[in-house]
Design a protein around this motif. Structure first.
Motif, short mmCIF file in Angstrom:
data_model
loop_
_atom_site.label_atom_id
_atom_site.label_comp_id
_atom_site.label_asym_id
_atom_site.label_seq_id
_atom_site.Cartn_x
_atom_site.Cartn_y
_atom_site.Cartn_z
N PHE A 58 0.83 -1.20 0.00
CA PHE A 58 0.00 0.00 0.00
C PHE A 58 0.87 1.25 0.00
O PHE A 58 1.99 1.27 0.53
CB PHE A 58 -0.92 0.01 1.21
CG PHE A 58 -2.06 -0.97 1.13
CD1 PHE A 58 -3.21 -0.67 0.43
CD2 PHE A 58 -1.95 -2.22 1.73
CE1 PHE A 58 -4.25 -1.58 0.33
CE2 PHE A 58 -2.99 -3.14 1.65
CZ PHE A 58 -4.14 -2.82 0.94
N SER A 59 0.35 2.34 -0.58
CA SER A 59 1.06 3.61 -0.66
C SER A 59 1.25 4.21 0.73
O SER A 59 0.39 4.07 1.60
CB SER A 59 0.30 4.59 -1.55
OG SER A 59 0.15 4.09 -2.85
N LEU A 60 2.37 4.90 0.93
CA LEU A 60 2.66 5.54 2.20
C LEU A 60 1.92 6.87 2.31
O LEU A 60 1.69 7.55 1.32
CB LEU A 60 4.17 5.77 2.34
CG LEU A 60 5.05 4.53 2.31
CD1 LEU A 60 6.52 4.92 2.42
CD2 LEU A 60 4.68 3.55 3.40
N PHE A 61 1.59 7.23 3.54
CA PHE A 61 0.89 8.49 3.80
C PHE A 61 1.87 9.52 4.33
O PHE A 61 2.67 9.25 5.22
CB PHE A 61 -0.22 8.27 4.83
CG PHE A 61 -0.95 9.53 5.22
CD1 PHE A 61 -2.02 9.98 4.46
CD2 PHE A 61 -0.57 10.26 6.33
CE1 PHE A 61 -2.70 11.14 4.80
CE2 PHE A 61 -1.24 11.42 6.68
CZ PHE A 61 -2.31 11.86 5.91
N TYR A 62 1.83 10.74 3.76
CA TYR A 62 2.64 11.86 4.24
C TYR A 62 1.73 13.03 4.56
O TYR A 62 0.83 13.36 3.79
CB TYR A 62 3.67 12.27 3.18
CG TYR A 62 4.74 11.22 2.96
CD1 TYR A 62 5.83 11.12 3.81
CD2 TYR A 62 4.65 10.34 1.88
CE1 TYR A 62 6.81 10.16 3.61
CE2 TYR A 62 5.63 9.37 1.67
CZ TYR A 62 6.70 9.30 2.54
OH TYR A 62 7.67 8.35 2.34
N PRO A 63 1.94 13.69 5.70
CA PRO A 63 1.03 14.77 6.12
C PRO A 63 1.26 16.05 5.32
O PRO A 63 2.33 16.28 4.75
CB PRO A 63 1.39 14.96 7.60
CG PRO A 63 2.83 14.53 7.68
CD PRO A 63 2.98 13.41 6.71
N GLU A 64 0.24 16.89 5.33
CA GLU A 64 0.30 18.21 4.70
C GLU A 64 1.11 19.16 5.58
O GLU A 64 1.00 19.13 6.81
CB GLU A 64 -1.11 18.75 4.50
CG GLU A 64 -1.19 20.12 3.85
CD GLU A 64 -0.62 20.13 2.45
OE1 GLU A 64 0.60 20.40 2.31
OE2 GLU A 64 -1.37 19.87 1.49
N ILE B 25 -4.56 4.60 -7.19
CA ILE B 25 -5.39 3.53 -7.73
C ILE B 25 -5.46 2.46 -6.64
O ILE B 25 -4.53 1.66 -6.46
CB ILE B 25 -4.81 2.94 -9.03
CG1 ILE B 25 -4.67 4.02 -10.10
CG2 ILE B 25 -5.67 1.79 -9.52
CD1 ILE B 25 -6.00 4.52 -10.64
N PRO B 26 -6.53 2.44 -5.85
CA PRO B 26 -6.59 1.52 -4.69
C PRO B 26 -7.12 0.15 -5.08
O PRO B 26 -7.78 -0.03 -6.11
CB PRO B 26 -7.57 2.23 -3.76
CG PRO B 26 -8.50 2.95 -4.68
CD PRO B 26 -7.68 3.34 -5.90
N GLY B 27 -6.80 -0.82 -4.24
CA GLY B 27 -7.30 -2.18 -4.42
C GLY B 27 -7.54 -2.83 -3.07
O GLY B 27 -7.32 -2.22 -2.02
N ALA B 28 -7.94 -4.08 -3.09
CA ALA B 28 -8.22 -4.80 -1.84
C ALA B 28 -6.94 -5.20 -1.13
O ALA B 28 -6.91 -5.31 0.10
CB ALA B 28 -9.07 -6.03 -2.12
N GLN B 29 -5.84 -5.42 -1.88
CA GLN B 29 -4.62 -5.92 -1.27
C GLN B 29 -3.39 -5.09 -1.64
O GLN B 29 -2.26 -5.54 -1.46
CB GLN B 29 -4.42 -7.38 -1.67
CG GLN B 29 -5.55 -8.27 -1.17
CD GLN B 29 -5.31 -9.74 -1.47
OE1 GLN B 29 -4.65 -10.10 -2.44
NE2 GLN B 29 -5.86 -10.60 -0.63
N GLY B 30 -3.63 -3.90 -2.15
CA GLY B 30 -2.52 -3.02 -2.46
C GLY B 30 -3.01 -1.81 -3.23
O GLY B 30 -4.17 -1.73 -3.65
N SER B 31 -2.13 -0.82 -3.42
CA SER B 31 -2.49 0.38 -4.16
C SER B 31 -1.29 0.84 -4.98
O SER B 31 -0.14 0.45 -4.72
CB SER B 31 -2.94 1.50 -3.21
OG SER B 31 -1.90 1.85 -2.30
N ASP B 32 -1.56 1.66 -5.97
CA ASP B 32 -0.52 2.20 -6.84
C ASP B 32 -0.85 3.66 -7.11
O ASP B 32 -1.91 4.17 -6.71
CB ASP B 32 -0.44 1.40 -8.14
CG ASP B 32 0.97 1.37 -8.70
OD1 ASP B 32 1.73 2.32 -8.44
OD2 ASP B 32 1.31 0.40 -9.41
N ILE B 33 0.05 4.35 -7.83
CA ILE B 33 -0.14 5.77 -8.13
C ILE B 33 -0.17 5.97 -9.63
O ILE B 33 0.72 5.50 -10.36
CB ILE B 33 0.98 6.62 -7.50
CG1 ILE B 33 0.93 6.49 -5.98
CG2 ILE B 33 0.83 8.08 -7.91
CD1 ILE B 33 2.05 7.23 -5.27
#
Length: 743
Positions: free
Chosen positions: A304-310, A367-375
């Motif tokens: 899954f994609s990492l989250f970075y704060p604003e 681009i989200p999915g059930a078991q992973g995401s991409d950009i």
């Protein structure tokens, strides 16, 4: 109505009335005299100010007499709220205080004021100062438990001095920095003075006696009455900016540098307080450069994609007006390179609203999915709009709607949601969110990510909580469709239906006990995809401890059956986090996790070990060191699959409250046994060696959050199987000037 229901209703009503009756009301004096916020408190006007004492310790004690004496003084002069504190200490030599950057004082002694300017017991402002005058300010929300946002910044004055009896703090908070309703005659604000007193135990003291059985805090604050002479002002702020930078890179590594041109970018930020509770923000050719590097995150064996704060000021001002319940549907870091932006936010008579419009020259989305995401990267300009409205209902309930829209050539994403926060009793709450999204995808997005031309789907979130002083019970349900997307938010997982049931229980010790709080919590959850296939069933149980030396620990076991790549795996992991402060100015913490984990690259089960130690050390009032280390290794039946090491090193030298030098060094080293990986083509063989580094040196001079200067240098590089050592492939130098003109 049965006798039992009558008694329950009577108890509930009497509890609510009792909480209201406990509110003390104080008359705030108007004195047309300014002060110099230097921490000296030598002006005679303070003898005429309202004095409130911080009589109660609310943590770790529960409404006990405060262990030290603290006095708060208040008055207003029509332009600003003037606040002073006398913080007494029997051992002033033990006061913890350093020169600090903004919002970085929480390890020190500090003292502050929390105010609810709308008197709706839902949200407020926090202003804190340490004994040397360092500032911190936050917005807080109390709709469903105490929630703070330290990204909010205001322009205000503060000063502090350590004395022979403790320390003194003074603040001048302009009314132009606050939002409050227009009024005729006197108004009421909920208010609390607050003192953090970190010694062997971190004591928290306040002007009010906290009842832990009540989920709300603002509803327990005292009240000040006055402000008759305060008139709404059309506060107008112009902040011109000038940014200069040069970026060099190497097209081939090893190779020669491709030297870039010096780019000069003027810009302008505008903030207009149309009324005291409606603010218009505009930005032209904004500088959205990242001033300081994000905290390192280890992205290995992760789908899954990492989250970075604003962190950018234009988007942070009024950001809470766009928050929704249950989902993160507005994550403005998705707006990467705008030329222009316009934002209107406001609140009056229980109605809050926000509108944001902008363009973006760099259109990327998840681009989200059930078991992973991409950009997905469109490489084209897009236009976007966000609109949010929320209405307060009754004393604590609310209902809101949100619409986001982003469009470009052959592309759009439109999302609409309705959410609500409902309180059934003082202890029982329900949060709901229903959303629908419609997306159109360009042809290359359809091909690269195997999605349809048009996608439409739903997202639902329901949560029930029962909270008391000693225990919590909760249950939640989520259902997110396979084709749901929030391209202006952060929704990395879709195509699932999940139910969770959990709770916690807490015990409290005496202040003199080595442990003053401990508890247990856990939950069970089950997740299916939209076709009904089981994705995960998980059980977890945790404990926590809190005590002397500011010790805190959280530990537990998680066991799950998990579906991945058409197979089921059983994972059991033990994890623990602990932190403590053995001496003043030194914080030591560590997280570790050990157990079974799926190897996502090869669809097999492995043994994982994760270590994440961190040390924060104030060597003296000027030098601060913060070192984080992330380690992860994964073993499979054939041997060690990979070892990952990551270091985030930060060294600050604070010359004074305005002048700061920062050094940031980040290094990641991933060593793989490529022979243990499965791949169909030699081109898909993973790198055995994967190393990255970046360095950043920044000097900054800040008069306030908007009036500042900084200059910096950064570079970075990598090493892979084709290189014998680390090679730099990018470098840059940059500087920025900005000045806030308040008219």
């Amino acid at each position: 109505m049965t006798l039992k229901s009558i008694l329950i209703t009577a108890v509930f009503f009497s509890t609510a009335v009792f909480a209201a009756e406990q509110k003390n009301q104080f008359q705030l004096p108007h004195i047309d005299v300014p002060i110099k916020a230097d921490g000296a408190m030598d002006e005679s006007v303070w003898s005429e100010a309202l004095m409130m004492e911080l009589k109660y310790e609310n943590r770790p004690g529960e409404g006990l007499p405060a262990p030290v004496k603290t006095e708060m003084y208040l008055y207003e002069n029509g332009q600003a709220l003037h606040v002073a504190f006398k913080a007494f200490d029997p051992n002033p030599e033990n006061i913890r205080a350093s020169l600090r950057d903004r919002d970085a004082l929480w390890r020190d002694d500090n003292i502050g004021i929390i105010i609810d300017t709308f008197n709706d017991e839902r949200s407020g402002y926090e202003f804190f100062v340490n004994p040397l005058g360092a500032q911190a300010d936050m917005r807080m929300d109390d709709s469903n438990g105490w929630d703070e946002d330290d990204s909010w910044d205001a322009i205000w004055e503060s000063g502090g001095q350590i004395t022979d009896f403790g320390y003194v703090v003074e603040m001048v908070i302009p009314f132009s920095a606050l939002r409050f309703p227009e009024h005729d005659g006197p108004v009421i604000w909920n208010i609390a003075g607050w003192r953090n007193y970190p010694r062997d135990v971190r004591h928290q003291m306040a002007t009010y006696k906290n009842d832990r059985n009540l989920k709300c805090s603002l509803c327990q604050f005292d009240q000040i009455i006055g402000f008759e002479t305060v008139k709404p002002s059309n506060n107008f702020q112009l902040t011109p900016t000038l940014t200069m930078s040069r970026f060099d890179d190497k097209p081939e590594v090893p190779g020669d540098w491709d030297e870039g041109d010096i780019e000069v970018e003027p810009g302008l930020d505008i903030r207009w307080g149309i009324t005291q509770d409606i603010v218009l923000n505009a930005t032209l050719n904004p500088d959205f450069s990242q001033v300081e590097a994000d905290a390192s995150q280890l992205d290995v064996n992760n789908t899954f994609s990492l989250f970075y704060p604003e962190k950018r000021p234009f988007f942070l001002d009024g950001a809470s007006y766009f928050d929704t319940t249950g989902f993160n549907f507005v994550h403005t870091r998705n707006i990467a390179e705008p030329d222009v932006g316009l934002k209107l936010t406001g609140k009056n008579n229980g109605h809050s609203y926000g509108v944001l419009v902008a363009n973006d020259n760099n259109t990327n989305f998840l681009i989200p999915g059930a078991q992973g995401s991409d950009i997905a990267e469109l490489e084209r300009e897009s236009e976007l709009a966000i609109a949010r409205y929320k209405m307060d209902v009754g004393e604590r309930n609310s209902v809101g709607v949100l619409v986001t829209h982003r469009t470009a050539t052959n592309y759009h994403n439109t999302l609409a949601s309705i959410d609500s926060n409902l309180w059934l009793t003082d202890a029982d709450s329900v949060r709901v969110n229903f959303a629908f999204a419609d997306s159109k995808n360009p042809e290359f997005v359809q091909e690269d990510f195997e999605v349809d031309d048009n996608q439409q789907d739903h997202a639902v979130s329901l949560r029930y909580d029962h909270n008391t002083r000693d225990y919590n019970l909760r249950a939640s349900y989520r259902n997110v469709g396979e084709d749901f997307r929030s391209d202006l938010g952060f929704t990395s997982k879709v195509d699932y239906e999940q139910a969770v049931v959990g709770g916690r229980y807490t015990w409290y010790g005496e202040n003199d006990d080595w442990l003053n709080r401990w508890g247990v919590f856990g939950d069970w959850d089950k997740t299916y995809d939209q076709s009904g296939k089981l994705l995960e069933e998980e059980y977890e149980i945790h404990g926590n401890l809190q005590g002397k030396m500011q010790f805190f620990s959280n530990f537990g076991v998680v066991t799950r059956e998990r579906f991945y790549d058409e197979q089921y795996f059983d994972e059991t992991q033990f994890m623990m986090f602990a932190e403590f402060t053995p001496i003043a100015g030194l914080d030591i913490m560590n997280f570790f996790r050990i157990g079974d984990q799926i190897d996502f690259a090869n669809t097999q089960l492995g043994d994982v070990l994760v270590l994440e130690p961190r040390i924060r050390w104030d060597a003296n009032q000027h030098i601060k060191l913060d070192v984080s280390y992330n380690f992860m290794e994964l073993d499979v039946d054939q041997g060690r699959l990979f070892t990952a090491n990551q270091v985030d090193f930060r060294l600050n030298y604070q010359f004074n409250m305005r002048s700061l030098l920062k050094l940031v060094i980040q290094y990641t080293d991933i060593d793989r046994n490529a022979d243990l990986y499965q791949y169909d083509d030699i081109e898909d063989r993973p790198e055995s060696t994967e190393r990255y580094f970046s360095t950043q040196l920044i000097y900054s001079y800040k008069i306030n959050p908007q009036t500042l200067f900084f200059i910096g240098y950064s570079d970075g590089g990598f090493q892979d199987d084709n290189l014998d050592s680390l090679e730099r492939d990018q470098r840059s130098i940059f500087t920025k000037f900005s000045y806030a003109w308040q008219l």
